[in-house]
Design a protein around this motif. Sequence first.
Motif, short mmCIF file in Angstrom:
data_model
loop_
_atom_site.label_atom_id
_atom_site.label_comp_id
_atom_site.label_asym_id
_atom_site.label_seq_id
_atom_site.Cartn_x
_atom_site.Cartn_y
_atom_site.Cartn_z
N ALA A 57 0.84 -1.19 0.00
CA ALA A 57 0.00 0.00 0.00
C ALA A 57 0.87 1.25 0.00
N VAL A 58 0.50 2.21 -0.80
CA VAL A 58 1.19 3.50 -0.82
C VAL A 58 0.16 4.60 -0.59
N GLU A 60 -1.86 8.22 -1.24
CA GLU A 60 -2.34 8.94 -2.42
C GLU A 60 -1.54 10.24 -2.52
N ASP A 61 -0.25 10.09 -2.77
CA ASP A 61 0.66 11.23 -2.81
C ASP A 61 1.71 11.01 -3.89
N GLY A 64 4.02 8.04 -3.38
CA GLY A 64 3.42 6.77 -3.78
C GLY A 64 3.46 6.58 -5.28
N GLU A 65 3.23 7.65 -6.02
CA GLU A 65 3.30 7.57 -7.47
C GLU A 65 4.71 7.19 -7.92
N SER A 82 -2.02 -1.13 -3.79
CA SER A 82 -3.20 -0.33 -3.51
C SER A 82 -2.79 1.03 -2.97
N ARG A 83 -3.69 1.99 -3.08
CA ARG A 83 -3.47 3.32 -2.54
C ARG A 83 -4.35 3.50 -1.31
N ASP A 84 -3.76 3.95 -0.23
CA ASP A 84 -4.51 4.14 1.01
C ASP A 84 -5.45 5.33 0.86
N GLU A 85 -6.73 5.08 1.08
CA GLU A 85 -7.73 6.13 0.92
C GLU A 85 -8.02 6.87 2.21
N THR A 90 2.81 7.81 2.18
CA THR A 90 3.88 6.86 1.86
C THR A 90 5.03 7.10 2.84
N ALA A 113 1.05 4.40 4.99
CA ALA A 113 0.14 3.58 4.18
C ALA A 113 0.63 2.14 4.12
#
Length: 323
Positions: A57-58, A60-61, A64-65, A82-85, A90, A113
Amino acid sequence: MDTDGIEVFTFGETMLSLRGSGPLRLGGTMDVSVAGAESNVAIGLARLGHSVRWAGAVGEDEAGELVLRTLRAEGVDVGGASRDEGGAPTGLMLSEPRLPEPTRVHYHRAGSAGSRLKACSLERAFTAAPPRVLHLTGITPALSRSARSAATMALRLAAEHSALVCLDVNFRSRLWSCEEAAAVLREWAPSVDVLIASDDELPLCLPPDAPADPAVQAKELLALGVGEVVVKLGAAGATAHTEDGSSLHAPARPVRAVDTVGAGDAFVAGYLSAFLDGLGTAARLDRAVTTGAFAVASRGDWEGAPTRAELSLLAATAGTVLR
């Protein structure tokens, strides 16, 4: 790369990595990259031509990208990521050289994340393309209860899908105590096919009254059900202990050490690569010490990992010794 499916599945936290040119308190320039034990192994395997899926998980930043972009660029399947919502970021790792060789590392990963990896996400990523090999480290279960549950589920899924299990102990005292690690690793040991550890990590996988001799410890692990025990010895090379009672030692490749960070992950990638190629123990050790040598001769956590074509650049300098 294998076109019939995923050869290796691994998961864990990969962080944004900032490497300073000197002491952080003095400022200066920083190199931006990513780092994580499991993704280091994944990249090492991908460069050697294997199909690897990484799950984690990364945030949403932008960090993370960068993690996902880097892994994709290196040929790693990130379909399980997955991206942590929930707004968790990260994780961040800061490195600063303090002497010619030692590097001081600072982590900012609490509540990240990556530490919030969930078992349900991992199950979907695993079952979407069941692998030949599951690669685990002792880092992920130390991150959080949910990450530990995910790792335990991965072991169950490996058994259900007849996947070989490789465990790199990779003990991190900043994340959990010896007692906490031992409680988990001793439970996992009978489910492990290939256990990789430094000699001081072996006791974490054995009862408290285990003997101090690493060779005897390896035999006890084999008796518990571990298929093969590989002991990393740093500059002294590595020794593999197998089910038939034999042991093989491979000396390290003589190279000028520039940065030892990531060497253990490169070693694991080399060992698993040779296993996937159907090679014997001696050849697996040979490739592992070779990929490890590439890592220590280069700066970065994974940047020095060789391609298959580059393996021959480090010609064998000493034979594997049967004991």
